[in-house]
Design an enzyme around this catalytic site. Sequence first.
Site: not given
Ligand code: GLV
Length: 321
Positions: A238, A267, A285
């Site tokens: 994250r 982001e 991501h």
């Molecule tokens: C993606 O970032 C998730 O947390 O599934």
Amino acid sequence: MKPKILVTREIFDEVLDFLGQHLDVESNQADIALTPEQLRERLADKDGVMCALTDRIDAVLVNGCPRLKAVCNVAVGYNNVDVAACTSRGIAVTNTPGVLDETTADLVWALMLATARRLTEAEAYLRHGEWTGWYLKQLLGVDVHHATLGIIGMGRIGQVIARRASGFEMEVIYHNRSPLPAQTEGRLRARYASMDELLSRADFVVLQVPYSPATHHLIGACELAKMKPSAILINAARGGIVDDAALIDALKRGTIAAAGLDVFENEPKLDPGFLALKNVVLAPHIGSSTRVTRLAMAMTAARNLVAVMTGAVPPNLVNSK
Ligand code: GLV
């Protein structure tokens, strides 16, 4: 009458069909991002929501949705949801653990290999027509095989990342809130290390902790300074776990060698400092983004939602109602 639910972003048709068998579904197949006000309006008369990590489900929102009984995130991380606010209102919160571990671990490895071997830099060099021929010292990288992998956060995904390391004959060290059972350590050929030891020894530092106030800027200037100048930092967990400004500074100064990043603070806005650097591999991501895995995540969230709406305990409840 079927319970009314909102799906905030585009999902796969088969998931929509499944939801439609049980629930009265309002969807957003056009995938037009909803503003917080639009989300509040659309949710005001809903019993449940299937949402994405881009949706902020905060106290103000849930307090304005008197019927809401379920918040089902299509993600394993749920830092976009104010779980305490949901719990105090009796709203079930669910996530999608398990189905994305292998896929996310693959992306972490892609980032490790790409940064070590300067793959995006090499491709840009080719695409820009700069390649005039082979020479001995061209785009020298570092070896992944036999290097030391340091994993911070040894939950499900961290362990899958570690498992892949044996094929590269790496030494694996990890830091976690508590050490893994000896048997698991043995299976993964991984050794517990203090944060300081991990930062100072690892050739690759991989972050795999959830984001929370406790992990905000877990890696900042001080931690980066403890890493080797040859070390590579990987974050596909994250944004916010890393202090991006401090990282850009460290990459510029050569405090560390490179970084592979799939997530960013604020982001999708990206600190422009990253774009000016060659020693960083950037991805938007996409850690869990294969068709199979994203479908499994959406279906998991849908099953959680149908469970709550039909009075059952959802398989992936993260709070107690
Ligand atoms: C993606 O970032 C998730 O947390 O599934």
